[in-house]
Enzyme design. Structure first.
Site, PDB file in Angstrom:
ATOM      1  N   SER A 142       0.873  -1.188   0.000  1.00  0.00           N
ATOM      2  CA  SER A 142       0.000   0.000   0.000  1.00  0.00           C
ATOM      3  C   SER A 142       0.900   1.224   0.000  1.00  0.00           C
ATOM      4  O   SER A 142       2.084   1.129   0.362  1.00  0.00           O
ATOM      5  CB  SER A 142      -0.845   0.003   1.290  1.00  0.00           C
ATOM      6  OG  SER A 142      -1.531   1.219   1.436  1.00  0.00           O
ATOM      7  N   TYR A 153      -1.982  -1.315  10.575  1.00  0.00           N
ATOM      8  CA  TYR A 153      -2.053  -1.317   9.107  1.00  0.00           C
ATOM      9  C   TYR A 153      -0.740  -0.815   8.516  1.00  0.00           C
ATOM     10  O   TYR A 153      -0.144  -1.459   7.651  1.00  0.00           O
ATOM     11  CB  TYR A 153      -3.230  -0.456   8.625  1.00  0.00           C
ATOM     12  CG  TYR A 153      -3.486  -0.616   7.137  1.00  0.00           C
ATOM     13  CD1 TYR A 153      -4.132  -1.743   6.637  1.00  0.00           C
ATOM     14  CD2 TYR A 153      -3.074   0.353   6.215  1.00  0.00           C
ATOM     15  CE1 TYR A 153      -4.352  -1.923   5.276  1.00  0.00           C
ATOM     16  CE2 TYR A 153      -3.286   0.186   4.854  1.00  0.00           C
ATOM     17  CZ  TYR A 153      -3.943  -0.958   4.394  1.00  0.00           C
ATOM     18  OH  TYR A 153      -4.152  -1.125   3.036  1.00  0.00           O
ATOM     19  N   LYS A 157       2.060  -2.982   6.390  1.00  0.00           N
ATOM     20  CA  LYS A 157       2.348  -2.665   4.987  1.00  0.00           C
ATOM     21  C   LYS A 157       3.813  -2.253   4.782  1.00  0.00           C
ATOM     22  O   LYS A 157       4.397  -2.560   3.744  1.00  0.00           O
ATOM     23  CB  LYS A 157       1.381  -1.596   4.470  1.00  0.00           C
ATOM     24  CG  LYS A 157      -0.078  -2.055   4.423  1.00  0.00           C
ATOM     25  CD  LYS A 157      -0.263  -3.270   3.512  1.00  0.00           C
ATOM     26  CE  LYS A 157      -1.738  -3.649   3.325  1.00  0.00           C
ATOM     27  NZ  LYS A 157      -1.928  -4.799   2.434  1.00  0.00           N
TER      28      LYS A 157
HETATM   29  N1  NAD Z   1      -8.667  -0.160  -1.543  1.00  0.00           N
HETATM   30  C1  NAD Z   1      -7.605   0.599  -1.360  1.00  0.00           C
HETATM   31  O1  NAD Z   1      -7.652   1.828  -1.521  1.00  0.00           O
HETATM   32  C2  NAD Z   1      -6.286  -0.041  -0.969  1.00  0.00           C
HETATM   33  C3  NAD Z   1      -5.152   0.759  -0.956  1.00  0.00           C
HETATM   34  C4  NAD Z   1      -3.919   0.191  -0.635  1.00  0.00           C
HETATM   35  C5  NAD Z   1      -3.836  -1.167  -0.362  1.00  0.00           C
HETATM   36  N2  NAD Z   1      -4.959  -1.941  -0.368  1.00  0.00           N
HETATM   37  C6  NAD Z   1      -4.797  -3.375  -0.114  1.00  0.00           C
HETATM   38  O2  NAD Z   1      -5.390  -4.096  -1.174  1.00  0.00           O
HETATM   39  C7  NAD Z   1      -5.662  -5.432  -0.755  1.00  0.00           C
HETATM   40  C8  NAD Z   1      -7.039  -5.850  -1.257  1.00  0.00           C
HETATM   41  O3  NAD Z   1      -8.036  -5.114  -0.560  1.00  0.00           O
HETATM   42  P1  NAD Z   1      -9.276  -4.421  -1.297  1.00  0.00           P
HETATM   43  O4  NAD Z   1      -9.035  -2.959  -1.244  1.00  0.00           O
HETATM   44  O5  NAD Z   1      -9.570  -5.086  -2.571  1.00  0.00           O
HETATM   45  O6  NAD Z   1     -10.427  -4.700  -0.207  1.00  0.00           O
HETATM   46  P2  NAD Z   1     -11.648  -5.726  -0.179  1.00  0.00           P
HETATM   47  O7  NAD Z   1     -12.167  -5.685   1.212  1.00  0.00           O
HETATM   48  O8  NAD Z   1     -12.596  -5.412  -1.276  1.00  0.00           O
HETATM   49  O9  NAD Z   1     -10.971  -7.143  -0.473  1.00  0.00           O
HETATM   50  C9  NAD Z   1     -10.171  -7.798   0.488  1.00  0.00           C
HETATM   51  C10 NAD Z   1     -10.496  -9.292   0.462  1.00  0.00           C
HETATM   52  O10 NAD Z   1      -9.670  -9.959   1.431  1.00  0.00           O
HETATM   53  C11 NAD Z   1     -10.477 -10.942   2.084  1.00  0.00           C
HETATM   54  N3  NAD Z   1      -9.912 -11.291   3.401  1.00  0.00           N
HETATM   55  C12 NAD Z   1      -9.962 -10.569   4.549  1.00  0.00           C
HETATM   56  N4  NAD Z   1      -9.366 -11.246   5.545  1.00  0.00           N
HETATM   57  C13 NAD Z   1      -8.922 -12.410   5.025  1.00  0.00           C
HETATM   58  C14 NAD Z   1      -8.230 -13.520   5.547  1.00  0.00           C
HETATM   59  N5  NAD Z   1      -7.875 -13.587   6.847  1.00  0.00           N
HETATM   60  N6  NAD Z   1      -7.925 -14.543   4.722  1.00  0.00           N
HETATM   61  C15 NAD Z   1      -8.281 -14.511   3.410  1.00  0.00           C
HETATM   62  N7  NAD Z   1      -8.957 -13.487   2.845  1.00  0.00           N
HETATM   63  C16 NAD Z   1      -9.275 -12.451   3.654  1.00  0.00           C
HETATM   64  C17 NAD Z   1     -11.831 -10.294   2.193  1.00  0.00           C
HETATM   65  O11 NAD Z   1     -12.852 -11.239   2.416  1.00  0.00           O
HETATM   66  C18 NAD Z   1     -11.935  -9.594   0.835  1.00  0.00           C
HETATM   67  O12 NAD Z   1     -12.542 -10.418  -0.123  1.00  0.00           O
HETATM   68  C19 NAD Z   1      -5.491  -5.411   0.763  1.00  0.00           C
HETATM   69  O13 NAD Z   1      -4.244  -5.992   1.094  1.00  0.00           O
HETATM   70  C20 NAD Z   1      -5.487  -3.929   1.106  1.00  0.00           C
HETATM   71  O14 NAD Z   1      -4.778  -3.658   2.289  1.00  0.00           O
HETATM   72  C21 NAD Z   1      -6.180  -1.402  -0.659  1.00  0.00           C
END
Ligand code: NAD
Length: 280
Positions: A142, A153, A157
């Site tokens: 991230s 968090y 990261k």
């Molecule tokens: N959305 C953003 O702006 C953003 C920015 C930077 C980083 N991220 C990172 O992107 C990645 C994906 O997240 P997203 O934004 O698509 O969110 P999201 O919530 O839509 O998807 C995350 C998925 O991870 C699954 N999950 C949660 N805990 C879990 C576990 N213990 N085991 C297996 N699966 C699990 C959830 O069920 C979900 O389907 C994450 O690592 C998040 O930290 C997101």
């Protein structure tokens, strides 16, 4: 990895947001896909959608924080497809908006999923890639892995950025044929603000009880930024390109990268960073 057709991708956190988009993108490039997530009903629905591209797609429920569960994911992958070529260690949770302050259980949950999920992914999938002399790992970090922040968090990261960079040097240095990418998204329009849907009972910190007005404002800010964020499909195109071109960094928002200038300069110049205001 230039040729993806007929090969196998494994994506964690594939039931929603970016992970679902990655699975979809790899299936459209002719890959078979193992979609894994902790949430069964959403996973089933996502597998059905991604299967429409005509490759073989399976869903495996696994908790990335649990080593045995990731072992079972690896076993299921080998059982059906024999090996894995592209692995996206992507599952992640945001933690509460107050992020627990110093609440140990909240930190533990977030670090277990966001960091240990990646470590287990390496442990289970890396040996088969090194052995076959071909593969690519994409770890979802991230921009929070570059900015200062006193939270589980941010800690998780930063750690993912560090170990991914370390893995890159190791894989290149030993000429394993395994590529490594570090995905550092800015704001992306996903369900991450609703991470608490997967929070285990043991990790319900006091910090989340009756959030104060400030915390609610920050949550609203987060939701607004995510809603105006990039489409996950665009990030999936960037990830697909990075795998094909063997690119290490995947930044989705270079204007955020520019904000790191003072922090990096302060290290090179061995001086204090310029204090910055909290986001809101
Ligand atoms: N959305 C953003 O702006 C953003 C920015 C930077 C980083 N991220 C990172 O992107 C990645 C994906 O997240 P997203 O934004 O698509 O969110 P999201 O919530 O839509 O998807 C995350 C998925 O991870 C699954 N999950 C949660 N805990 C879990 C576990 N213990 N085991 C297996 N699966 C699990 C959830 O069920 C979900 O389907 C994450 O690592 C998040 O930290 C997101």
């Amino acid at each position: 990895m230039r040729e993806l057709t007929g090969k196998t991708a494994v994506v964690t956190g594939a039931a929603s947001g970016m992970g679902r988009a990655f699975a979809d993108r790899f299936a459209r490039s002719g890959m078979n896909v193992v979609m894994s997530d902790i949430e069964r009903p959403r996973l089933d629905e996502a597998v059905a959608a991604v299967s429409t591209h005509g490759t073989q797609v399976i869903g495996v429920v696994a908790d990335v924080a649990d080593g045995d569960s990731v072992d079972a994911l690896g076993a299921a992958t080998i059982d059906v497809f024999g090996t894995a070529h592209v692995v996206c260690n992507n599952a992640g949770v945001a933690g509460g908006i107050t992020d627990g302050g110093l609440d140990v259980d909240n930190w533990k949950w977030v670090v277990d999923v966001n960091l240990w999920g990646v470590i287990h992914g390496h442990r289970v999938f890396l040996p088969m890639m090194v052995e076959q002399g071909e593969g690519h790992i994409v770890n979802t970090a991230s921009m929070a892995g570059h900015f200062a922040g006193h939270s589980g968090y941010t800690a998780s990261k930063w750690a993912v950025v560090g170990i991914t960079l370390g893995l890159y040097h190791e894989m290149k240095g030993e000429e394993t044929g395994v590529g490594v990418s570090c995905l550092c998204p800015g704001w992306v329009n996903t369900e991450i603000a609703n991470s608490d849907r997967n929070r285990p009972e043991w990790a319900s910190p006091n910090a989340l009880a009756e959030p104060d007005e400030q915390a609610e404002m920050r949550m609203q800010f987060l939701r607004d930024m995510l809603a105006g964020g990039m489409d996950p499909g665009e990030v999936a195109d960037m990830v697909h390109e990075a795998v094909c071109e063997d690119d290490f960094w995947i930044f989705t928002d270079m204007s955020m990268v520019g904000l790191l200038a003072d922090q990096h300069a302060s290290i090179i110049e061995n001086r204090n960073p310029t204090p910055r205001q909290r986001l809101r």
